[in-house]
Design a protein around this motif. Sequence first.
Motif, mmCIF file in Angstrom:
data_model
loop_
_atom_site.group_PDB
_atom_site.id
_atom_site.type_symbol
_atom_site.label_atom_id
_atom_site.label_comp_id
_atom_site.label_asym_id
_atom_site.label_seq_id
_atom_site.Cartn_x
_atom_site.Cartn_y
_atom_site.Cartn_z
ATOM 1 N N VAL A 51 0.798 -1.242 0.068
ATOM 2 C CA VAL A 51 -0.087 0.004 -0.089
ATOM 3 C C VAL A 51 0.795 1.414 -0.056
ATOM 4 O O VAL A 51 1.967 1.261 0.533
ATOM 5 N N THR A 52 0.677 2.263 -0.640
ATOM 6 C CA THR A 52 1.244 3.574 -0.609
ATOM 7 C C THR A 52 0.541 4.307 0.453
ATOM 8 O O THR A 52 -0.569 4.676 0.210
ATOM 9 N N SER A 53 1.495 4.701 1.282
ATOM 10 C CA SER A 53 0.704 5.520 2.301
ATOM 11 C C SER A 53 2.022 6.275 3.080
ATOM 12 O O SER A 53 3.280 6.219 2.918
ATOM 13 N N ASP A 54 1.557 7.473 4.110
ATOM 14 C CA ASP A 54 2.679 8.136 4.623
ATOM 15 C C ASP A 54 2.790 7.218 6.034
ATOM 16 O O ASP A 54 2.011 6.118 6.162
ATOM 17 N N ASP A 55 3.651 7.733 7.050
ATOM 18 C CA ASP A 55 3.891 6.938 8.077
ATOM 19 C C ASP A 55 2.606 6.810 8.961
ATOM 20 O O ASP A 55 2.211 5.740 9.725
#
Length: 172
Positions: A51-55
Amino acid sequence: MKNRWIALYVENQVGVLAKVSGLFSGKSYNLQSLTVGTTEDETVSRMTICVTSDDITFEQIKKQLNRMVEVIKVIDLTNVPIHMKEILFAKVKNCSVAQKTEAFQIAQTFQVEVTDIGEDSVLLECTLTARKNDELVALLNKRFKNIEVVRGGGVAIESISTSEAGRTEYRK
């Protein structure tokens, strides 16, 4: 935003995949890759998810997955030495004899298998890293007019080696 990898051990039951993927879609998280298969225990499946995401969002995802009854274990693979492969089939269609020869040379260079040959087509089977598969697809698109690509998601396992010298394959 970066690609994050997670492995889930889940109960091998009807509807578990739908529940897990529903969690992602319900929160508007886009899955880059999802593969599922049974483990050595046929009552347990392992999912490998990208999945592409921030922290912050990724931490929320892991917490939400951990709260699901069907989830046995959540493993964050993002910063862990792993071995990862992705399956890809690439069909080069409507090609001349010279183009077939070039397809064979490309297969040899990338160390992939030619698994089927037709009068005017060649089928390549690849189990490379996602990055190497990307490079192969880019080259095939550049060299041939008519290709068809089918990709499976990445499958990963934690490395058993703790030294740099013992590691052989990484996602890049």
